[in-house]
Every structure is written in C-alpha cells, then in structure tokens.
Design a protein around this motif. Structure first.
Motif, PDB file in Angstrom:
ATOM      1  N   ALA A 110       0.813  -1.219   0.000  1.00 43.70           N
ATOM      2  CA  ALA A 110       0.000   0.000   0.000  1.00 43.70           C
ATOM      3  C   ALA A 110       0.845   1.267   0.000  1.00 43.70           C
ATOM      4  CB  ALA A 110      -0.928   0.015   1.215  1.00 43.70           C
ATOM      5  N   ILE A 111       2.148   1.164   0.329  1.00 43.48           N
ATOM      6  CA  ILE A 111       3.035   2.325   0.306  1.00 43.48           C
ATOM      7  C   ILE A 111       3.772   2.323  -1.023  1.00 43.48           C
ATOM      8  CG2 ILE A 111       4.974   3.506   1.388  1.00 43.48           C
ATOM      9  CD1 ILE A 111       4.162   2.253   4.041  1.00 43.48           C
ATOM     10  N   GLY A 112       3.438   3.289  -1.872  1.00 43.25           N
ATOM     11  CA  GLY A 112       4.020   3.328  -3.205  1.00 43.25           C
ATOM     12  C   GLY A 112       5.336   4.059  -3.283  1.00 43.25           C
ATOM     13  N   ASP A 113       5.579   5.002  -2.343  1.00 45.26           N
ATOM     14  CA  ASP A 113       6.796   5.804  -2.435  1.00 45.26           C
ATOM     15  C   ASP A 113       7.161   6.330  -1.057  1.00 45.26           C
ATOM     16  OD1 ASP A 113       8.925   6.978  -3.848  1.00 45.26           O
ATOM     17  OD2 ASP A 113       7.851   8.871  -4.113  1.00 45.26           O
ATOM     18  N   VAL A 114       8.455   6.389  -0.779  1.00 49.54           N
ATOM     19  CA  VAL A 114       9.000   7.046   0.409  1.00 49.54           C
ATOM     20  C   VAL A 114       9.967   8.114  -0.089  1.00 49.54           C
ATOM     21  CG1 VAL A 114      10.433   6.781   2.468  1.00 49.54           C
ATOM     22  CG2 VAL A 114       8.771   5.016   1.883  1.00 49.54           C
ATOM     23  N   ARG A 115       9.836   9.336   0.393  1.00 49.15           N
ATOM     24  CA  ARG A 115      10.654  10.413  -0.161  1.00 49.15           C
ATOM     25  C   ARG A 115      10.802  11.546   0.847  1.00 49.15           C
ATOM     26  NH1 ARG A 115       5.683  10.529  -3.323  1.00 49.15           N
ATOM     27  NH2 ARG A 115       4.339  12.148  -2.445  1.00 49.15           N
TER      28      ARG A 115
ATOM     29  N   ALA B 120      -2.306  16.203  -2.595  1.00 48.57           N
ATOM     30  CA  ALA B 120      -3.557  16.667  -3.204  1.00 48.57           C
ATOM     31  C   ALA B 120      -4.741  15.811  -2.804  1.00 48.57           C
ATOM     32  CB  ALA B 120      -3.410  16.687  -4.726  1.00 48.57           C
ATOM     33  N   ALA B 121      -4.538  14.491  -2.708  1.00 48.24           N
ATOM     34  CA  ALA B 121      -5.623  13.581  -2.353  1.00 48.24           C
ATOM     35  C   ALA B 121      -5.628  13.226  -0.873  1.00 48.24           C
ATOM     36  CB  ALA B 121      -5.500  12.295  -3.184  1.00 48.24           C
ATOM     37  N   GLY B 122      -4.694  13.764  -0.121  1.00 50.51           N
ATOM     38  CA  GLY B 122      -4.601  13.420   1.302  1.00 50.51           C
ATOM     39  C   GLY B 122      -4.103  12.010   1.530  1.00 50.51           C
ATOM     40  N   ASN B 123      -3.350  11.471   0.582  1.00 52.27           N
ATOM     41  CA  ASN B 123      -2.900  10.081   0.677  1.00 52.27           C
ATOM     42  C   ASN B 123      -1.432   9.945   1.067  1.00 52.27           C
ATOM     43  OD1 ASN B 123      -2.225  11.129  -1.978  1.00 52.27           O
ATOM     44  ND2 ASN B 123      -1.559   9.060  -2.493  1.00 52.27           N
ATOM     45  N   VAL B 124      -0.836  11.036   1.521  1.00 54.02           N
ATOM     46  CA  VAL B 124       0.569  11.038   1.924  1.00 54.02           C
ATOM     47  C   VAL B 124       0.651  11.322   3.421  1.00 54.02           C
ATOM     48  CG1 VAL B 124       2.830  12.108   1.573  1.00 54.02           C
ATOM     49  CG2 VAL B 124       1.240  11.869  -0.361  1.00 54.02           C
ATOM     50  N   ILE B 125       1.409  10.513   4.144  1.00 55.32           N
ATOM     51  CA  ILE B 125       1.641  10.754   5.574  1.00 55.32           C
ATOM     52  C   ILE B 125       3.058  11.272   5.743  1.00 55.32           C
ATOM     53  CG2 ILE B 125       1.813   9.716   7.861  1.00 55.32           C
ATOM     54  CD1 ILE B 125      -0.338   7.776   7.138  1.00 55.32           C
TER      55      ILE B 125
ATOM     56  N   PRO C 223      -6.407   7.753  -0.178  1.00 58.54           N
ATOM     57  CA  PRO C 223      -6.492   8.565   1.041  1.00 58.54           C
ATOM     58  C   PRO C 223      -7.116   7.823   2.209  1.00 58.54           C
ATOM     59  CG  PRO C 223      -8.116   9.287  -0.579  1.00 58.54           C
ATOM     60  CD  PRO C 223      -7.228   8.306  -1.273  1.00 58.54           C
ATOM     61  N   GLY C 224      -8.000   6.863   1.943  1.00 60.71           N
ATOM     62  CA  GLY C 224      -8.610   6.097   3.021  1.00 60.71           C
ATOM     63  C   GLY C 224      -7.576   5.313   3.802  1.00 60.71           C
ATOM     64  N   ALA C 225      -6.654   4.668   3.091  1.00 54.52           N
ATOM     65  CA  ALA C 225      -5.594   3.923   3.767  1.00 54.52           C
ATOM     66  C   ALA C 225      -4.717   4.859   4.585  1.00 54.52           C
ATOM     67  CB  ALA C 225      -4.754   3.161   2.744  1.00 54.52           C
ATOM     68  N   ALA C 226      -4.364   6.003   4.007  1.00 57.63           N
ATOM     69  CA  ALA C 226      -3.526   6.965   4.737  1.00 57.63           C
ATOM     70  C   ALA C 226      -4.217   7.437   6.013  1.00 57.63           C
ATOM     71  CB  ALA C 226      -3.191   8.154   3.839  1.00 57.63           C
ATOM     72  N   ALA C 227      -5.512   7.708   5.912  1.00 58.61           N
ATOM     73  CA  ALA C 227      -6.252   8.172   7.088  1.00 58.61           C
ATOM     74  C   ALA C 227      -6.296   7.103   8.169  1.00 58.61           C
ATOM     75  CB  ALA C 227      -7.664   8.577   6.683  1.00 58.61           C
ATOM     76  N   ARG C 228      -6.502   5.856   7.763  1.00 62.13           N
ATOM     77  CA  ARG C 228      -6.553   4.773   8.753  1.00 62.13           C
ATOM     78  C   ARG C 228      -5.209   4.602   9.454  1.00 62.13           C
ATOM     79  NH1 ARG C 228      -9.551   2.566   4.531  1.00 62.13           N
ATOM     80  NH2 ARG C 228      -7.829   1.223   3.829  1.00 62.13           N
TER      81      ARG C 228
ATOM     82  N   LEU D 258      10.067  13.877   5.781  1.00 63.19           N
ATOM     83  CA  LEU D 258       9.905  12.627   5.045  1.00 63.19           C
ATOM     84  C   LEU D 258       8.440  12.226   4.950  1.00 63.19           C
ATOM     85  CD1 LEU D 258      12.887  10.715   6.666  1.00 63.19           C
ATOM     86  CD2 LEU D 258      12.802  11.610   4.334  1.00 63.19           C
ATOM     87  N   ALA D 259       8.128  11.459   3.921  1.00 62.85           N
ATOM     88  CA  ALA D 259       6.731  11.089   3.710  1.00 62.85           C
ATOM     89  C   ALA D 259       6.624   9.721   3.057  1.00 62.85           C
ATOM     90  CB  ALA D 259       6.032  12.130   2.835  1.00 62.85           C
ATOM     91  N   SER D 260       5.474   9.082   3.291  1.00 62.85           N
ATOM     92  CA  SER D 260       5.110   7.816   2.664  1.00 62.85           C
ATOM     93  C   SER D 260       3.797   8.026   1.930  1.00 62.85           C
ATOM     94  CB  SER D 260       4.947   6.717   3.721  1.00 62.85           C
ATOM     95  OG  SER D 260       6.148   6.523   4.449  1.00 62.85           O
ATOM     96  N   GLU D 261       3.760   7.638   0.649  1.00 62.26           N
ATOM     97  CA  GLU D 261       2.553   7.821  -0.165  1.00 62.26           C
ATOM     98  C   GLU D 261       1.795   6.510  -0.278  1.00 62.26           C
ATOM     99  OE1 GLU D 261       0.960   9.542  -4.446  1.00 62.26           O
ATOM    100  OE2 GLU D 261       2.945  10.090  -3.690  1.00 62.26           O
TER     101      GLU D 261
END
Length: 413
Positions: free
Chosen positions: A337-342, A383-388, A361-366, A348-351
């Motif tokens: 479910a984590i497509g990118d770390v950067r 943009a989609a709120g899918n990055v932590i 974004p649902g997975a990121a929110a959970r 730092l962030a995980s997408e």
C-alpha cells in the motif's frame, strides 16, 4: 457559550497539556511522540529550556515594541545573527508574523522591484491561505475553493514530480523545464514575469523534493529574462532538511528567501531576505505591520538559532533523517500500500496507493489514526490526502526514531 469554528478539524483527538522535547502530554497524562512539530514549527522541541528562558527574560523587559515606531535590541540582534546564516548577498530583512504574510511581502516586492505583474508558481505548491498566497497555491483545491475571484497574474508550471508522472527524475525535470519555456511563450511573456516562486521541497503538495537540474534551470531562465527567483523556505528552512536551507542541497542562488515556521520554535515570526539594493526598490509604505518583529518572538528566534548551532541540530537532522528514511523504506518494502518514500532530512513522507497505483487517502487516514492511537502523532498531506508526513523536532535522537518506526510499522500492519 462560544465554540471553535466547526471548520477547524483536528488531526488527532489529543488535548495537549504540556510538551517536552519530542513529546506531547495530554491532559489525561498520556505521552505521545510528536512527529508533527506543530507542522514543522517546534524545531528545537517543545519548551526547550534556553528558548523558555529567553522568552521569560524578554517578556519581563519588553513585550511589544512596534518596529516602525521604535526599534528594540532583539530585532537588531536577530537581524545581525540571520546575516550569518543567510545566503551571501541576502543582507536586508523584513519581518512579519506568518508564512502567508511573508509570501505576500515577497510577492509585493517582486512586482515593485521589476515593474512586472505576473508570477510563475509550480504545480503542487503551497504558499499560504491569504488572498495573494492562496492564489499562488496549487497543492489542493481546498485552499482555494469558494474564494473566487482569486488574484490575477499567477501562472502555474509543472513541478518535476517523478512518482506522479511515472517517469525518472531526469525525464520529469526535462518535461518541467520544457513546459516552463512553453508557459513563457504562451501564458506570461518574460517581459511581464516578475518572479518564479518555488519550494525546495513541496510541503502540502506531498513532500516532493526538487532537484539540482530543475533549480539550475530556473536560475538560468531567471537570469536570462531578468526574472527574480524567490525560494519559499517556510517549511524547509532552519535545518529541517539536513542543510540549513533546503535550497542548499541544490547549489542554487535565490534572489529572495522566505522563512517562517522553525524560525522561532513556536512563536509567530516570519521574514523575507533580499539584497539591500533589491529591497530598496519596494515602494514607500509597502512594508510594515503591527506585530511583525515582535520583541518576544525575536528573543525566541535568537535562542532558537543558538540551540540549532550549539547543539548541532542541522547535522542531527541529516543523521536522524537518514535513519528514519531507512526505516520507512523497510516498512514500505513489506507494505504494497506504500508506493513511495521520499523527502530530505527530517522532512519525510510515505505515499499510500491502491492495487492499481492510484492515490488511497482512506488507507492513509486509517494508518494516521492508528499511529495516533498507538502514541505517534502524524499528519497527512498531498492533493488527495494520501501522503503521511513525518516532521519531528530537530532534537530527535536515534532511540526516539526507532520508537517511532516501531509504532509506524504497527500502524501500517
């Protein structure tokens, strides 16, 4: 009974009672690892003793000396000290309260100094919520929606977001620079373009670093056409990326630098820096404000700079950032479910993406909520709120990084 606006949505349910270093404590006594740092603000950690003492001492001497009425020593000292860490030639400063205000001041200066009306920003940028700054923000429609008509004179060009395009960084950079040239041919002529505004790392846009080739391309075009290069270091400055300034990673020279957030360890303070000759081209009366350069905030900023330098926090951000990134990559390797770390340093962030590679974004929110429940405070972006994102205070140590990574792995699983 009055209440907070219902539009103020809290990312966590924590009712904070006190903070100490990397930790926040709720009113219930529970301790949390704070990897939000007030959105990158508490650079020296919560309530660093040297910052607290400087604030306490200054508050007993002078709280507010309005700086177009009188001068005060903390303002002069801070100006002098910032001169030691700013890029060469950026020797004139204007202080405000927030990042948005500083962006607006840089915008106004750019238009005054060049006599040109337009500015170019880059897709995914966040520059603030006030009228001009929001008009320059493209990280999400939520910062602009329902606010029209926005300020004119803003043109958007691509940022080299390689992961989103599905290209290599080199391919994305060639595309972004080629499209910038097309923008200058079709949307804003160089002769009417005052400035390029760029973040060294997209903040709200998903923690996407720029690169040396892209920023060199901006610098070359700026020099060729007499356009100013304005670097927005509101979130990337003061050691956050493992260098004192985010643009230091890319060997580029800005004409104007914007700083805020980590500047004063939680007190409202921002600034723009430019060469004195450029700053002097601002129109009379265009720079001022009631609270800008507040004496207590300036004292906090001086203490912050002392701590950053004496405790080696820039170097610590590089070291602990590498440790954190390595741990995040290991977790991502076991999590489809984590497509990118950067990111860079302690930014730092995980997408999170679905099985088809689309934003999730649902997975990121959970995961963000699960991390908070486990004791690790995090924020989302993109943009989609899918990055932590993870932006701990720069005082974080190896044990705290490892503690956070254990909680992160638990939340992701």
């Amino acid at each position: 009974m009055a209440e907070l606006s219902p539009m103020l949505k809290q990312a966590t349910p924590v009712l904070a009672d006190r903070g100490e270093g990397v930790y926040l404590y709720g009113e219930d006594g529970r301790r949390y690892l704070d990897f939000t740092a007030g959105i990158g603000v508490t650079s020296t950690g919560h309530c660093h003793p040297r910052v607290v003492e400087a604030v306490r001492e200054q508050a007993g001497r002078l709280i507010h000396g309005q700086y177009t009425t009188v001068l005060h020593r903390p303002l002069l000292t801070l100006t002098e000290r910032l001169g030691e860490v700013l890029p060469a030639g950026l020797d004139s400063l204007f202080f405000a309260n927030s990042g948005s205000e500083a962006v607006e001041a840089a915008l106004r200066l750019s238009r005054h100094a060049t006599g040109r009306s337009n500015v170019v920003v880059f897709h995914g940028s966040f520059h603030g919520r006030t009228m001009g700054a929001a008009s320059m923000t493209t990280s999400s429609t939520k910062f602009r929606a329902g606010f029209a008509p926005l300020m004119g004179g803003v043109v958007v060009a691509p940022f080299p977001t390689a992961y989103r395009y599905g290209w290599s960084e080199e391919e994305a950079t060639r595309f972004a620079l080629r499209e910038l040239d097309y923008v200058l041919q079709t949307l804003t002529a160089p002769a009417e373009t005052a400035a390029f505004f760029v973040e060294p790392v997209l903040g709200e846009g998903g923690y996407v670093p720029a690169n040396a080739a892209f920023l060199r391309g901006l610098r070359e075009r700026a020099d060729r056409h007499g356009i100013l290069l304005v670097v927005d270091e509101v979130q990337t400055g003061f050691g956050r990326t493992g260098r004192f300034w985010g643009h230091d990673h890319f060997d580029v020279r800005p004409d104007v630098l914007i700083t805020a957030k980590g500047l004063a360890s939680g007190f409202p303070l921002s600034a723009i820096a430019a060469p004195a000759e450029l700053m002097s081209r601002a129109w009379p009366g265009s720079q001022g404000g009631t609270y800008g350069g507040n004496a207590v905030a300036c004292a906090a900023a001086i203490a912050t700079l002392d701590v950053v330098q004496s405790e080696g926090l820039v170097e610590n951000a590089a070291t602990q950032g590498a440790r954190l990134r390595e741990g995040l990559a290991k977790v991502a390797a076991d999590a489809p479910a984590i497509g990118d770390v950067r990111g860079l340093g302690l930014m730092l962030a995980s997408e999170f993406v679905d099985a088809d590679g689309n934003p999730d974004p649902g997975a990121a929110a959970r995961v963000q909520q699960a991390a908070g429940a486990a004791g690790l405070l995090l924020l989302t972006c993109g943009a989609a709120g899918n990055v932590i994102r993870m932006i701990p205070p720069l005082v974080v140590d190896a044990d705290q990084i490892d503690e956070a990574l254990a909680l992160w792995r638990q939340a992701v699983s």
